[in-house]
Enzyme design. Sequence first.
Site, PDB file in Angstrom:
ATOM      1  CB  SER A 152      38.582  34.546  49.491  1.00  0.00           C
ATOM      2  OG  SER A 152      38.003  33.242  49.418  1.00  0.00           O
ATOM      3  CG  ASP A 322      35.434  30.977  41.979  1.00  0.00           C
ATOM      4  OD1 ASP A 322      34.236  30.973  42.344  1.00  0.00           O
ATOM      5  OD2 ASP A 322      36.325  31.608  42.587  1.00  0.00           O
ATOM      6  CG  HIS A 325      35.122  33.500  45.552  1.00  0.00           C
ATOM      7  ND1 HIS A 325      36.119  32.753  44.958  1.00  0.00           N
ATOM      8  CD2 HIS A 325      35.576  33.829  46.788  1.00  0.00           C
ATOM      9  CE1 HIS A 325      37.156  32.661  45.786  1.00  0.00           C
ATOM     10  NE2 HIS A 325      36.841  33.303  46.907  1.00  0.00           N
TER      11      HIS A 325
END
EC number: 2.3.1.45
Length: 840
Positions: A152, A322, A325
């Site tokens: 991600s 979070d 990221h």
Amino acid sequence: MTAEATAAQEAQSDSDQTPLLTSTEVEPHAGSGHAPLGSDFVSVAAARLSACCHGGAKMAVLAYSLGKREINQYFSIKNAKLLSVAAVVFLTLFHTASRYYGGGDTCDWLLSSGRFLGDNVWQPYGCMLHKYKSTEAKICLREKRIAFVGDSRIRQLFYSFIKMMNPEVKEVGNKHENIPFVDGGSTVDFLWYAEVNNSLKEQLVSWTEGSASKPDVIIIGAATWSIKLHNGKSETLFQYRANLTAISDTLEKLAEHSEVYWVLQDPVYEDVLSDSRKMITNEQINLYNEAAVSTLNTSKKKVKFLEASRKAAMETISQSVDGLHLPESTRDVGAMVLMNSMCNKILKPIDGSCCQSAPPLSTLQILTAVPLVLSIVGFLALGYNRQRKSRHVPDVESGEEKKPPVVGQLNPKGPLLAICKMSLIMLYFYLCDRADIFMKEQKFYTHSTFFIPLIYIFVLGIFYSENSKEAKLLNREQTDEWKGWMQLVILIYHFSGASAFIPVYMHVRVLVAAYLFQTGYGHFSFFWLKGDFGLYRVCQVLFRLNFLVVVLCLVMDRPYQFYYFVPLVTFWFAVIYATMALWPQILQKQANGSAFWNLALLLKLLGLLLFICFFAYSQELFEAVFSLWPVSKLFELQGSIHEWWFRWKLDRFAVINGMLFAFIYLVLQKCQLLSEGKGEPLFSNKISNCLLFVSVVSFMTYSIWASGCKNKSECNEMHPYISVVQILAFILIRNIPGYARSLYSSFFAWFGKISLELFICQYHIWLAADTKGILVLIPGNPTLNIIVSTFIFVCVAHEISQITNDLAQVAIPKESGPLLKRLLGAGVFLVLVLLLSRNE
């Protein structure tokens, strides 16, 4: 930057039969090489002591004078230049050694290190980061295939990258799936591989051995999922290292024909990580990064490591939502670094010095280097007479004429020495801004970087306050002072990148207009009072204005219009000359108070005004005239005359405003309506107070208006009409009080005498990348770098000023026969240069 206002004082002194000393005669430092020191120490100290009635005040004045004397005794120009030469030699050797023997590659710097200059402004170590626009990115990546492979975090980098190509892209789609992106001929794919495992190896092998289309660029990285899925166990790290070893040969093989980037893992913000991610610690990430570097960093070094985004994230990860990221601004850093690494060598942006090699020498540069090198060799062969005596250097630009030297007085080695010095200086210019030796960094504006140096130089200017030799309006010392402080403000403006702040930008636009105002004032006064329209003076002015720029155009491979101010003042000098020289020639001695001839001159100025307005409101005609060869070669920039049109139109009325002001002032002076004695107000007390009040209000009104500007284009439209308000207000505030006219700053005046050289030299040896960035001589210490680079820059500018004056005496003979031959030779040379530049 300079504007020839001193020509007015020279002409006035000749008319009044009270010869005005030249700048070098007024201040001994100009000839002897000492720093600014006004009048004789003893007389100044005595005058000040006699004016004081208190013992403490006398001691303060004496200490003040002694302090300045001590400073000027030890910090002479000669010593400063010797120190600057030593600094240049040392720094050149140091940077050459560090660049070629210390692993100083700008691509490595770009990918591995840097710092934030401010919010969201990333500065790689030692080179400049170009901010790519959508059109540039599409041109660079046309017909290319790029693959982002990973988890991600790599997906975040993928989206930031494609948004540079198409800002309208939305982050949509399944999170754990592949995401294709096609724009024109470019293909950018995101491939979901959260771990370094057999699946990833198979994908990489398919690009090397299978039928799958191999990407031109591969950006790959993964680690956090391995830590998460196996709860950060040590065995997983060993497996990660083993898996990296298994794909390392494949990555090396891909790197033979593609660009391969391994993205090192960014830090996390452990305080806000969810429970399912608590095992992803910065300690674990560091271990996995070390494993990647040790495994993939083979002797071939074909796989590149992207670490810059990690360095940026270390400063901003606390802003993460979070904890895992990155915030958008930080991941944009990684995308921009990648784009610079891929595209700088293709598009070669001038403000993107990372991953760019030195440009090849052009034909003109090679041909220019030959005589410069020969001059050095010839001078060394003939030997250098160190006993050469210092001599008076005339003010060439203001038209001061040097008496012919006594036979046998002129040292034949003098011109060769000047050319030899100029050759060595041009070598320094080339090394600073064309060779891969010195570092460059981008500008970043903050109020402190502009206003703190501004306060500092004005304090220095006040410290060097002196009594002026005369108290006339805009006397020689005052115009030098005016040019000096304006030039210093402009230098700070350019260095700090203050054009981003519109109020500062608009005030600096007034300073440029003021230089052109002085051009009109000075040349008009000279022609009006002396009536000297001879070829000798014209050639001296043109040589003084253009010598340095012509040499730089050849050495640095830049068009004439690139140094925009010199073409501007050269053009306006030609216009002023034509206006005054063409029939009917009207001079002060001819007018002699006659209303008819004064009116005739005003009609001439009106004709000039109509000429300016005609061209200003007919852009098509303007472009048609200046697009004709060979005129176009002088005024084009990147194949267009738009820049010339913009510069000309922006200050189109400044010169005629200066001419009109000079005419009104000289008429008032001739009619004896002004009081120009020392300590006397320019007008009667009542009129003086009234004019002072109006001037202060006008000055402040313009500043308030400029401070409220929100759009440069709209404010630039108003600038030609209202800039004269602040210029005239300053002149009146500075000259109406008698005590103000009787003082000047020798510090500012000293810089004013070399303002032209300062303005031009800053392009390459103080700034960098053709003014887009900043030259870095002392890496890692911005304050010390500014001090050292400024010191060398000022010394070089002063030396070039002296060289120009020395060569002007040889290149521009007073006899008409030799002068015409020189002009013919210069014309042939110019045509050859234009033809060669046309063919390249």
